[in-house]
Design a protein around this motif. Structure first.
Motif, PDB file in Angstrom:
ATOM      1  N   VAL A  31     -15.469 -34.615 -45.992  1.00 39.80           N
ATOM      2  CA  VAL A  31     -15.028 -36.195 -45.511  1.00 39.80           C
ATOM      3  C   VAL A  31     -16.693 -36.663 -45.490  1.00 39.80           C
ATOM      4  O   VAL A  31     -15.356 -37.717 -46.475  1.00 39.80           O
ATOM      5  CB  VAL A  31     -15.340 -35.752 -44.171  1.00 39.80           C
ATOM      6  CG1 VAL A  31     -15.587 -36.845 -42.706  1.00 39.80           C
ATOM      7  CG2 VAL A  31     -13.593 -34.416 -43.818  1.00 39.80           C
ATOM      8  N   ASP A  32     -17.402 -36.905 -46.184  1.00 50.21           N
ATOM      9  CA  ASP A  32     -17.962 -37.778 -46.496  1.00 50.21           C
ATOM     10  C   ASP A  32     -17.835 -38.709 -47.464  1.00 50.21           C
ATOM     11  O   ASP A  32     -18.385 -39.914 -47.940  1.00 50.21           O
ATOM     12  CB  ASP A  32     -18.839 -37.363 -46.335  1.00 50.21           C
ATOM     13  CG  ASP A  32     -19.773 -37.658 -44.701  1.00 50.21           C
ATOM     14  OD1 ASP A  32     -19.443 -38.257 -44.324  1.00 50.21           O
ATOM     15  OD2 ASP A  32     -21.519 -37.776 -44.096  1.00 50.21           O
ATOM     16  N   VAL A  33     -17.400 -38.207 -49.265  1.00 52.22           N
ATOM     17  CA  VAL A  33     -16.969 -37.909 -49.679  1.00 52.22           C
ATOM     18  C   VAL A  33     -16.844 -39.263 -49.874  1.00 52.22           C
ATOM     19  O   VAL A  33     -16.725 -40.549 -50.375  1.00 52.22           O
ATOM     20  CB  VAL A  33     -17.474 -36.907 -50.755  1.00 52.22           C
ATOM     21  CG1 VAL A  33     -16.603 -36.877 -52.069  1.00 52.22           C
ATOM     22  CG2 VAL A  33     -18.401 -36.439 -50.906  1.00 52.22           C
ATOM     23  N   THR A  66     -11.001 -40.888 -42.172  1.00 54.36           N
ATOM     24  CA  THR A  66     -12.102 -39.816 -42.803  1.00 54.36           C
ATOM     25  C   THR A  66     -12.899 -39.129 -41.155  1.00 54.36           C
ATOM     26  O   THR A  66     -13.265 -38.086 -41.384  1.00 54.36           O
ATOM     27  CB  THR A  66     -13.222 -40.008 -43.567  1.00 54.36           C
ATOM     28  OG1 THR A  66     -14.246 -41.166 -42.550  1.00 54.36           O
ATOM     29  CG2 THR A  66     -13.073 -40.889 -44.949  1.00 54.36           C
ATOM     30  N   HIS A  67     -13.112 -40.061 -40.596  1.00 55.70           N
ATOM     31  CA  HIS A  67     -13.643 -39.037 -39.013  1.00 55.70           C
ATOM     32  C   HIS A  67     -12.767 -39.316 -38.210  1.00 55.70           C
ATOM     33  O   HIS A  67     -13.463 -38.739 -37.086  1.00 55.70           O
ATOM     34  CB  HIS A  67     -15.600 -39.478 -39.409  1.00 55.70           C
ATOM     35  CG  HIS A  67     -16.278 -39.460 -40.517  1.00 55.70           C
ATOM     36  ND1 HIS A  67     -16.135 -39.660 -41.919  1.00 55.70           N
ATOM     37  CD2 HIS A  67     -17.098 -38.578 -40.285  1.00 55.70           C
ATOM     38  CE1 HIS A  67     -17.176 -39.657 -42.630  1.00 55.70           C
ATOM     39  NE2 HIS A  67     -17.933 -38.961 -41.250  1.00 55.70           N
ATOM     40  N   SER A  68     -11.890 -39.214 -38.036  1.00 54.69           N
ATOM     41  CA  SER A  68     -11.310 -38.791 -37.037  1.00 54.69           C
ATOM     42  C   SER A  68     -10.663 -37.786 -36.905  1.00 54.69           C
ATOM     43  O   SER A  68     -10.844 -37.094 -37.689  1.00 54.69           O
ATOM     44  CB  SER A  68      -9.533 -39.951 -37.110  1.00 54.69           C
ATOM     45  OG  SER A  68      -9.152 -39.363 -37.897  1.00 54.69           O
ATOM     46  N   SER A 104     -16.158 -28.928 -40.465  1.00 58.40           N
ATOM     47  CA  SER A 104     -17.038 -28.469 -39.616  1.00 58.40           C
ATOM     48  C   SER A 104     -18.215 -29.565 -39.961  1.00 58.40           C
ATOM     49  O   SER A 104     -18.986 -29.827 -39.205  1.00 58.40           O
ATOM     50  CB  SER A 104     -18.541 -26.766 -40.243  1.00 58.40           C
ATOM     51  OG  SER A 104     -18.770 -27.406 -41.710  1.00 58.40           O
ATOM     52  N   HIS A 105     -17.677 -29.961 -41.151  1.00 60.16           N
ATOM     53  CA  HIS A 105     -18.263 -31.668 -41.053  1.00 60.16           C
ATOM     54  C   HIS A 105     -18.079 -32.312 -39.427  1.00 60.16           C
ATOM     55  O   HIS A 105     -19.663 -32.633 -39.482  1.00 60.16           O
ATOM     56  CB  HIS A 105     -17.596 -32.026 -42.515  1.00 60.16           C
ATOM     57  CG  HIS A 105     -18.553 -33.927 -42.678  1.00 60.16           C
ATOM     58  ND1 HIS A 105     -19.599 -33.590 -43.247  1.00 60.16           N
ATOM     59  CD2 HIS A 105     -18.125 -35.117 -42.222  1.00 60.16           C
ATOM     60  CE1 HIS A 105     -19.974 -35.005 -43.741  1.00 60.16           C
ATOM     61  NE2 HIS A 105     -19.810 -35.334 -42.508  1.00 60.16           N
ATOM     62  N   TRP A 106     -16.841 -32.208 -39.225  1.00 60.78           N
ATOM     63  CA  TRP A 106     -16.926 -33.359 -38.351  1.00 60.78           C
ATOM     64  C   TRP A 106     -17.427 -32.792 -37.318  1.00 60.78           C
ATOM     65  O   TRP A 106     -17.778 -33.638 -36.079  1.00 60.78           O
ATOM     66  CB  TRP A 106     -15.372 -33.423 -38.038  1.00 60.78           C
ATOM     67  CG  TRP A 106     -14.941 -34.849 -36.862  1.00 60.78           C
ATOM     68  CD1 TRP A 106     -14.282 -35.344 -37.048  1.00 60.78           C
ATOM     69  CD2 TRP A 106     -14.858 -34.397 -35.619  1.00 60.78           C
ATOM     70  NE1 TRP A 106     -13.835 -36.298 -35.797  1.00 60.78           N
ATOM     71  CE2 TRP A 106     -13.881 -35.551 -34.873  1.00 60.78           C
ATOM     72  CE3 TRP A 106     -15.420 -33.150 -34.776  1.00 60.78           C
ATOM     73  CZ2 TRP A 106     -13.980 -35.382 -33.696  1.00 60.78           C
ATOM     74  CZ3 TRP A 106     -14.572 -33.130 -33.166  1.00 60.78           C
ATOM     75  CH2 TRP A 106     -14.304 -34.627 -32.449  1.00 60.78           C
ATOM     76  N   LEU A 108     -20.434 -31.302 -36.749  1.00 57.34           N
ATOM     77  CA  LEU A 108     -21.791 -31.131 -37.000  1.00 57.34           C
ATOM     78  C   LEU A 108     -21.885 -32.628 -36.872  1.00 57.34           C
ATOM     79  O   LEU A 108     -23.173 -33.351 -35.880  1.00 57.34           O
ATOM     80  CB  LEU A 108     -21.880 -30.462 -38.309  1.00 57.34           C
ATOM     81  CG  LEU A 108     -22.229 -28.993 -37.938  1.00 57.34           C
ATOM     82  CD1 LEU A 108     -22.695 -28.324 -38.936  1.00 57.34           C
ATOM     83  CD2 LEU A 108     -23.565 -28.553 -37.063  1.00 57.34           C
ATOM     84  N   ASP A 109     -21.122 -33.403 -36.871  1.00 56.74           N
ATOM     85  CA  ASP A 109     -20.781 -35.273 -37.360  1.00 56.74           C
ATOM     86  C   ASP A 109     -21.249 -35.497 -35.389  1.00 56.74           C
ATOM     87  O   ASP A 109     -21.772 -36.100 -35.704  1.00 56.74           O
ATOM     88  CB  ASP A 109     -20.057 -36.152 -37.625  1.00 56.74           C
ATOM     89  CG  ASP A 109     -20.760 -35.877 -39.640  1.00 56.74           C
ATOM     90  OD1 ASP A 109     -22.064 -35.480 -39.443  1.00 56.74           O
ATOM     91  OD2 ASP A 109     -20.290 -36.772 -39.848  1.00 56.74           O
ATOM     92  N   LEU A 110     -20.025 -34.798 -34.418  1.00 58.37           N
ATOM     93  CA  LEU A 110     -20.237 -34.839 -33.394  1.00 58.37           C
ATOM     94  C   LEU A 110     -21.249 -35.201 -32.554  1.00 58.37           C
ATOM     95  O   LEU A 110     -22.001 -35.897 -31.459  1.00 58.37           O
ATOM     96  CB  LEU A 110     -18.891 -34.482 -32.725  1.00 58.37           C
ATOM     97  CG  LEU A 110     -19.137 -34.593 -32.045  1.00 58.37           C
ATOM     98  CD1 LEU A 110     -17.667 -36.108 -31.728  1.00 58.37           C
ATOM     99  CD2 LEU A 110     -17.770 -33.554 -30.617  1.00 58.37           C
ATOM    100  N   VAL A 112     -24.652 -36.081 -33.467  1.00 56.40           N
ATOM    101  CA  VAL A 112     -25.602 -36.710 -34.410  1.00 56.40           C
ATOM    102  C   VAL A 112     -25.054 -37.866 -33.876  1.00 56.40           C
ATOM    103  O   VAL A 112     -25.714 -38.981 -33.403  1.00 56.40           O
ATOM    104  CB  VAL A 112     -25.886 -36.394 -35.310  1.00 56.40           C
ATOM    105  CG1 VAL A 112     -26.582 -34.786 -35.332  1.00 56.40           C
ATOM    106  CG2 VAL A 112     -25.204 -36.303 -36.341  1.00 56.40           C
ATOM    107  N   HIS A 113     -24.039 -37.960 -34.043  1.00 66.09           N
ATOM    108  CA  HIS A 113     -22.957 -39.739 -33.855  1.00 66.09           C
ATOM    109  C   HIS A 113     -23.769 -40.193 -32.805  1.00 66.09           C
ATOM    110  O   HIS A 113     -23.183 -39.257 -31.645  1.00 66.09           O
ATOM    111  CB  HIS A 113     -21.744 -39.525 -34.609  1.00 66.09           C
ATOM    112  CG  HIS A 113     -22.161 -39.687 -35.963  1.00 66.09           C
ATOM    113  ND1 HIS A 113     -20.808 -40.577 -36.660  1.00 66.09           N
ATOM    114  CD2 HIS A 113     -22.740 -38.495 -36.888  1.00 66.09           C
ATOM    115  CE1 HIS A 113     -20.653 -40.203 -38.144  1.00 66.09           C
ATOM    116  NE2 HIS A 113     -21.664 -39.513 -38.053  1.00 66.09           N
ATOM    117  N   ARG A 114     -24.024 -41.432 -32.680  1.00 66.26           N
ATOM    118  CA  ARG A 114     -22.755 -42.559 -31.895  1.00 66.26           C
ATOM    119  C   ARG A 114     -21.709 -42.699 -30.985  1.00 66.26           C
ATOM    120  O   ARG A 114     -21.086 -42.027 -32.537  1.00 66.26           O
ATOM    121  CB  ARG A 114     -23.332 -44.110 -31.770  1.00 66.26           C
ATOM    122  CG  ARG A 114     -25.094 -44.407 -32.314  1.00 66.26           C
ATOM    123  CD  ARG A 114     -24.425 -45.387 -33.050  1.00 66.26           C
ATOM    124  NE  ARG A 114     -24.098 -46.761 -31.823  1.00 66.26           N
ATOM    125  CZ  ARG A 114     -23.260 -47.416 -32.497  1.00 66.26           C
ATOM    126  NH1 ARG A 114     -22.243 -47.468 -33.024  1.00 66.26           N
ATOM    127  NH2 ARG A 114     -22.761 -48.083 -31.023  1.00 66.26           N
TER     128      ARG A 114
END
Ligand SMILES: [Zn+2]
Length: 218
Positions: A31-33, A66-68, A104-106, A108-110, A112-114
């Motif tokens: 997702v980050d790539v 990517t991050h929705s 899992s990326h989404w 774990l990002d959830l 830490v992200h604002r």
């Protein structure tokens, strides 16, 4: 989150040794790539705002593809389908493990992200903002990383390279949290991210010597 994502690579490898570790390293950051490529192409947007969180200076104000949540589910399902096209990865078990690694990326990002991660498109943005607490974010990410690494190390027959690799990831984590200067531009952070993901996937390839034989077993 950065190195913490690799926890899920190690966990996936422990669950299914047939999957190359380098592939799982790409999967958890897939997702980050895409995000970095989309930022370079101007499709998704980020600006650098030092102090916007205590840990990360990124104002990720537009990343619907990517991050929705809907986007992350879509990329995960795509990963499942692609696995079915690769003879060495065919099978629902390997497919779901790779898909879960991508998804899992989404999750774990959830943590830490604002609140910058949309449900779909660019609406209903979520995020638990752990990045506002630098030490807590550092410790949680470290524990997550080491937890996944421990799962894999317990099962791995050759632990030397993996242990070295985990140590490298811890050093990257310390540097990234406490010493990494705010990037000069959106393009700079996208290129830096792509470089790190590539180099770490290459080190994963080096660190997992079993994969070359596993990859060619049917
Ligand atoms: Zn991300």
């Amino acid at each position: 989150m950065f190195v913490g994502h690799y926890s899920m690579s190690f966990a996936g490898k422990a669950a299914e040794p047939r999957i190359p570790l380098w592939l799982l390293f790409i999967a958890v950051q897939f997702v980050d790539v895409l995000w970095a490529i989309f930022v370079l192409l101007g499709i998704e947007k980020v600006r650098i705002v030092p102090g916007i969180t205590a840990t990360s200076p990124l104002d990720l104000y537009y990343m619907p593809y990517t991050h929705s949540l809907v986007g992350a589910i879509g990329w995960s399902l795509l990963a499942f389908v692609v696995c079915q096209l690769v003879p060495n990865l065919r099978g629902s078990r390997t497919g779901w493990i790779v898909a879960l690694a991508v998804f899992s990326h989404w999750v774990l990002d959830l943590l830490v992200h604002r609140p910058d991660m949309p449900l779909y498109d660019s609406t209903f943005k979520m995020g638990f903002s752990l990045w506002n607490y630098r030490i807590a974010a550092f410790v949680v990410e470290l524990v997550v990383l080491l937890g996944g690494a421990a799962l894999y190390l317990r099962a791995a027959s050759r632990k030397g390279r993996i242990s070295t690799f985990v140590l490298i990831l811890v050093v990257v984590h310390v540097y990234g949290t406490f010493f990494f200067p705010p990037p000069p531009s959106d393009r700079a952070i996208a290129l830096t991210a792509l470089s790190f993901y590539t180099v770490l996937a290459l080190i994963a390839w080096w660190a997992d010597p079993g994969q070359q034989t596993n990859a060619y077993q049917s």
